[in-house]
Design a protein around this motif. Structure first.
Motif, PDB file in Angstrom:
ATOM      1  N   SER A  14      22.762  50.844 -33.473  1.00 22.09           N
ATOM      2  CA  SER A  14      24.102  51.281 -33.893  1.00 22.09           C
ATOM      3  C   SER A  14      24.326  51.029 -35.376  1.00 22.09           C
ATOM      4  O   SER A  14      25.429  51.201 -35.887  1.00 22.09           O
ATOM      5  CB  SER A  14      25.163  50.533 -33.071  1.00 22.09           C
ATOM      6  OG  SER A  14      25.037  49.141 -33.303  1.00 22.09           O
ATOM      7  N   LYS A  15      23.258  50.617 -36.062  1.00 19.06           N
ATOM      8  CA  LYS A  15      23.404  50.251 -37.470  1.00 19.06           C
ATOM      9  C   LYS A  15      22.884  51.352 -38.379  1.00 19.06           C
ATOM     10  O   LYS A  15      21.951  52.079 -38.033  1.00 19.06           O
ATOM     11  CB  LYS A  15      22.646  48.954 -37.767  1.00 19.06           C
ATOM     12  CG  LYS A  15      23.165  47.746 -36.999  1.00 19.06           C
ATOM     13  CD  LYS A  15      22.340  46.516 -37.321  1.00 19.06           C
ATOM     14  CE  LYS A  15      22.736  45.364 -36.409  1.00 19.06           C
ATOM     15  NZ  LYS A  15      21.886  44.177 -36.643  1.00 19.06           N
ATOM     16  N   LEU A  16      23.469  51.427 -39.538  1.00 19.74           N
ATOM     17  CA  LEU A  16      23.077  52.433 -40.533  1.00 19.74           C
ATOM     18  C   LEU A  16      22.252  51.767 -41.626  1.00 19.74           C
ATOM     19  O   LEU A  16      22.746  50.862 -42.309  1.00 19.74           O
ATOM     20  CB  LEU A  16      24.321  53.079 -41.135  1.00 19.74           C
ATOM     21  CG  LEU A  16      24.085  54.147 -42.208  1.00 19.74           C
ATOM     22  CD1 LEU A  16      23.437  55.395 -41.598  1.00 19.74           C
ATOM     23  CD2 LEU A  16      25.395  54.515 -42.893  1.00 19.74           C
ATOM     24  N   PHE A  17      21.030  52.234 -41.787  1.00 17.15           N
ATOM     25  CA  PHE A  17      20.139  51.698 -42.811  1.00 17.15           C
ATOM     26  C   PHE A  17      20.028  52.725 -43.921  1.00 17.15           C
ATOM     27  O   PHE A  17      19.686  53.876 -43.681  1.00 17.15           O
ATOM     28  CB  PHE A  17      18.749  51.436 -42.236  1.00 17.15           C
ATOM     29  CG  PHE A  17      18.689  50.236 -41.337  1.00 17.15           C
ATOM     30  CD1 PHE A  17      19.184  50.307 -40.038  1.00 17.15           C
ATOM     31  CD2 PHE A  17      18.137  49.043 -41.786  1.00 17.15           C
ATOM     32  CE1 PHE A  17      19.127  49.199 -39.205  1.00 17.15           C
ATOM     33  CE2 PHE A  17      18.080  47.934 -40.960  1.00 17.15           C
ATOM     34  CZ  PHE A  17      18.581  48.009 -39.664  1.00 17.15           C
ATOM     35  N   THR A  18      20.304  52.286 -45.114  1.00 19.10           N
ATOM     36  CA  THR A  18      20.300  53.209 -46.251  1.00 19.10           C
ATOM     37  C   THR A  18      19.540  52.600 -47.416  1.00 19.10           C
ATOM     38  O   THR A  18      19.616  51.401 -47.661  1.00 19.10           O
ATOM     39  CB  THR A  18      21.742  53.513 -46.711  1.00 19.10           C
ATOM     40  OG1 THR A  18      22.502  54.003 -45.604  1.00 19.10           O
ATOM     41  CG2 THR A  18      21.767  54.544 -47.827  1.00 19.10           C
ATOM     42  N   LYS A  19      18.838  53.465 -48.100  1.00 16.93           N
ATOM     43  CA  LYS A  19      18.192  53.035 -49.332  1.00 16.93           C
ATOM     44  C   LYS A  19      18.621  53.990 -50.439  1.00 16.93           C
ATOM     45  O   LYS A  19      18.504  55.202 -50.291  1.00 16.93           O
ATOM     46  CB  LYS A  19      16.676  53.054 -49.177  1.00 16.93           C
ATOM     47  CG  LYS A  19      15.933  52.463 -50.372  1.00 16.93           C
ATOM     48  CD  LYS A  19      14.429  52.449 -50.161  1.00 16.93           C
ATOM     49  CE  LYS A  19      13.991  51.292 -49.317  1.00 16.93           C
ATOM     50  NZ  LYS A  19      12.527  51.063 -49.402  1.00 16.93           N
ATOM     51  N   ARG A  20      19.094  53.433 -51.518  1.00 21.63           N
ATOM     52  CA  ARG A  20      19.519  54.252 -52.656  1.00 21.63           C
ATOM     53  C   ARG A  20      18.743  53.852 -53.897  1.00 21.63           C
ATOM     54  O   ARG A  20      18.382  52.683 -54.066  1.00 21.63           O
ATOM     55  CB  ARG A  20      21.023  54.094 -52.916  1.00 21.63           C
ATOM     56  CG  ARG A  20      21.895  54.718 -51.847  1.00 21.63           C
ATOM     57  CD  ARG A  20      23.324  54.933 -52.316  1.00 21.63           C
ATOM     58  NE  ARG A  20      24.065  53.691 -52.492  1.00 21.63           N
ATOM     59  CZ  ARG A  20      25.365  53.654 -52.808  1.00 21.63           C
ATOM     60  NH1 ARG A  20      26.041  54.787 -52.980  1.00 21.63           N
ATOM     61  NH2 ARG A  20      25.979  52.505 -52.954  1.00 21.63           N
ATOM     62  N   LEU A  21      18.554  54.827 -54.736  1.00 21.86           N
ATOM     63  CA  LEU A  21      17.875  54.575 -56.000  1.00 21.86           C
ATOM     64  C   LEU A  21      18.872  54.792 -57.126  1.00 21.86           C
ATOM     65  O   LEU A  21      19.528  55.826 -57.190  1.00 21.86           O
ATOM     66  CB  LEU A  21      16.689  55.533 -56.162  1.00 21.86           C
ATOM     67  CG  LEU A  21      15.938  55.463 -57.483  1.00 21.86           C
ATOM     68  CD1 LEU A  21      15.161  54.163 -57.597  1.00 21.86           C
ATOM     69  CD2 LEU A  21      14.980  56.650 -57.618  1.00 21.86           C
ATOM     70  N   THR A  37      27.149  57.571 -33.488  1.00 23.25           N
ATOM     71  CA  THR A  37      25.958  57.305 -34.292  1.00 23.25           C
ATOM     72  C   THR A  37      25.033  58.526 -34.406  1.00 23.25           C
ATOM     73  O   THR A  37      23.901  58.410 -34.826  1.00 23.25           O
ATOM     74  CB  THR A  37      25.167  56.119 -33.712  1.00 23.25           C
ATOM     75  OG1 THR A  37      24.852  56.403 -32.341  1.00 23.25           O
ATOM     76  CG2 THR A  37      25.963  54.833 -33.791  1.00 23.25           C
ATOM     77  N   ASN A  38      25.528  59.659 -34.000  1.00 19.31           N
ATOM     78  CA  ASN A  38      24.718  60.875 -34.110  1.00 19.31           C
ATOM     79  C   ASN A  38      24.874  61.476 -35.497  1.00 19.31           C
ATOM     80  O   ASN A  38      25.933  62.002 -35.848  1.00 19.31           O
ATOM     81  CB  ASN A  38      25.162  61.881 -33.045  1.00 19.31           C
ATOM     82  CG  ASN A  38      24.235  63.089 -33.004  1.00 19.31           C
ATOM     83  OD1 ASN A  38      23.539  63.388 -33.975  1.00 19.31           O
ATOM     84  ND2 ASN A  38      24.214  63.784 -31.881  1.00 19.31           N
ATOM     85  N   ASP A  39      23.820  61.379 -36.291  1.00 20.84           N
ATOM     86  CA  ASP A  39      23.918  61.831 -37.687  1.00 20.84           C
ATOM     87  C   ASP A  39      23.214  63.172 -37.912  1.00 20.84           C
ATOM     88  O   ASP A  39      22.873  63.506 -39.040  1.00 20.84           O
ATOM     89  CB  ASP A  39      23.341  60.759 -38.617  1.00 20.84           C
ATOM     90  CG  ASP A  39      21.866  60.476 -38.316  1.00 20.84           C
ATOM     91  OD1 ASP A  39      21.193  59.882 -39.179  1.00 20.84           O
ATOM     92  OD2 ASP A  39      21.401  60.844 -37.217  1.00 20.84           O
ATOM     93  N   GLU A  40      23.008  63.905 -36.862  1.00 20.83           N
ATOM     94  CA  GLU A  40      22.267  65.154 -36.989  1.00 20.83           C
ATOM     95  C   GLU A  40      22.991  66.196 -37.830  1.00 20.83           C
ATOM     96  O   GLU A  40      22.360  67.049 -38.444  1.00 20.83           O
ATOM     97  CB  GLU A  40      21.985  65.742 -35.586  1.00 20.83           C
ATOM     98  CG  GLU A  40      20.914  64.991 -34.810  1.00 20.83           C
ATOM     99  CD  GLU A  40      19.598  64.942 -35.568  1.00 20.83           C
ATOM    100  OE1 GLU A  40      19.059  63.836 -35.751  1.00 20.83           O
ATOM    101  OE2 GLU A  40      19.111  66.009 -36.002  1.00 20.83           O
ATOM    102  N   VAL A  73      22.388  47.580 -44.869  1.00 19.71           N
ATOM    103  CA  VAL A  73      22.521  47.781 -43.429  1.00 19.71           C
ATOM    104  C   VAL A  73      23.977  47.549 -43.063  1.00 19.71           C
ATOM    105  O   VAL A  73      24.578  46.545 -43.427  1.00 19.71           O
ATOM    106  CB  VAL A  73      21.561  46.870 -42.628  1.00 19.71           C
ATOM    107  CG1 VAL A  73      21.757  45.403 -42.972  1.00 19.71           C
ATOM    108  CG2 VAL A  73      21.749  47.070 -41.139  1.00 19.71           C
ATOM    109  N   MET A  74      24.502  48.537 -42.378  1.00 18.79           N
ATOM    110  CA  MET A  74      25.916  48.493 -42.001  1.00 18.79           C
ATOM    111  C   MET A  74      26.046  48.400 -40.500  1.00 18.79           C
ATOM    112  O   MET A  74      25.499  49.241 -39.781  1.00 18.79           O
ATOM    113  CB  MET A  74      26.597  49.768 -42.472  1.00 18.79           C
ATOM    114  CG  MET A  74      27.350  49.630 -43.745  1.00 18.79           C
ATOM    115  SD  MET A  74      28.368  51.066 -43.997  1.00 18.79           S
ATOM    116  CE  MET A  74      28.703  50.875 -45.734  1.00 18.79           C
ATOM    117  N   ASP A  75      26.783  47.395 -40.063  1.00 18.44           N
ATOM    118  CA  ASP A  75      27.047  47.247 -38.638  1.00 18.44           C
ATOM    119  C   ASP A  75      28.535  47.464 -38.417  1.00 18.44           C
ATOM    120  O   ASP A  75      29.337  46.558 -38.688  1.00 18.44           O
ATOM    121  CB  ASP A  75      26.613  45.844 -38.190  1.00 18.44           C
ATOM    122  CG  ASP A  75      26.720  45.659 -36.689  1.00 18.44           C
ATOM    123  OD1 ASP A  75      26.020  44.786 -36.155  1.00 18.44           O
ATOM    124  OD2 ASP A  75      27.503  46.394 -36.043  1.00 18.44           O
TER     125      ASP A  75
END
Lengths: 68, 219
Positions: free
Chosen positions: B46-53, A32-35, B80-82
């Protein structure tokens, strides 16, 4: 896919490429390291920010509870 | 408010769908999508939060051009991706002209229970329009106002009629008519009352169409 700002396309491409590699190679495998892509994202974001203001758009932010 | 839901199955694994999600545009069916930008992205836990336009062409029917004069519409997609649970949730909504038409779409991408190599997408959409609702409210308000105005007009008209034709108005509670009738002999009072009642009934029957005209046309 083109960016909202024509002059951001190149920066977008660089960032997207970095992200997609990181996503499939690292994130989906538990890292999860997105650096690694942060510098690309920063310059790309600066460009888009300017463009959204040009387009009379407020820079969109996450709201708490948006995705609950 | 309209609600819509549907379920679709992708014959791809969740991981594949998750990766494909970022590459959806452009595609042969997305000529209407003009641009796509990631405006924010962060890891929380551990989740990825993304906002797109996204910007898309705004295909509006001729009559819609009264409300919307923009050729493009801006859309925000939040996700949100888990990767541990293998769940992707997306919320997509338009920004700008939300009062005219607001569409919010939620999609949940999960591993299919039927086949672990497939992904099921459960889609829900909420469509609302302030204009449509306002239109209905205007009609209801207008009708109610018309009814009240109508009743007031009939009452006012009755008052004018009563003032113009006091004899006819004697059957109605009115000090003048009471004073008038008290000066008369009982016999004549009855006759006067009968005449007044008759006149009132005639007046009412003539007022009939006016009452009727206050009702909305049953078209």
């Amino acid at each position: 896919m083109d960016s909202i700002g024509e002059n951001c396309n190149e920066l977008k491409k660089q960032y997207d490429s970095c992200f997609l590699n990181w996503f499939s190679g690292r994130f989906l495998k538990g890292d999860t390291n997105d650096e690694v892509c942060a510098p690309f994202f920063k310059v790309y974001q600066q460009c888009v920010k300017v463009c959204t203001y040009c387009n009379n758009l407020k820079f969109v932010h996450f709201r708490d509870g948006d995705l609950s | 408010m309209k609600y819509f839901e549907s379920t679709s199955v992708f014959h791809f694994s969740w991981d594949q769908v998750a990766q494909g999600f970022w590459r959806r545009y452009p595609n042969p069916h997305s000529n209407h999508v003009l641009s796509e930008d990631t405006v924010s992205r962060e890891i929380r836990g551990s989740k990825l939060f993304t906002k797109r336009l996204l910007t898309k062409t705004n295909r509006v029917p001729k009559w819609g051009e009264c409300f919307v004069n923009s050729r493009t519409v801006k859309i925000v997609e939040e996700s949100v991706m888990d990767p541990n649970e293998k769940i992707l949730i997306t919320y997509t909504r338009n920004i700008g002209y939300v009062r005219v038409m607001s569409i919010v779409e939620k999609v949940i991408y999960k591993v299919s229970k039927e086949n672990p190599n497939w992904t099921v997408a459960e889609r829900s959409a909420w469509i609302d329009s302030q204009v449509f609702g306002f239109g209905r409210a205007i009609q209801a308000f207008g009708l109610e106002r018309f009814r009240k105005n109508c009743q007031q007009m009939v009452g006012g008209f009755n008052h004018v009629l009563m003032t113009m034709f006091p004899l006819t108005a004697t059957s109605l509670p009115h000090t003048t008519s009471d004073e008038t009738t008290s000066q008369l002999t009982p016999a004549k009072k009855e006759t006067l009352k009968d005449a007044a009642k008759k006149a009132t009934d005639i007046a009412k029957s003539k007022a009939g169409p006016i009452y009727a005209s206050c009702q909305p046309n049953q078209t």
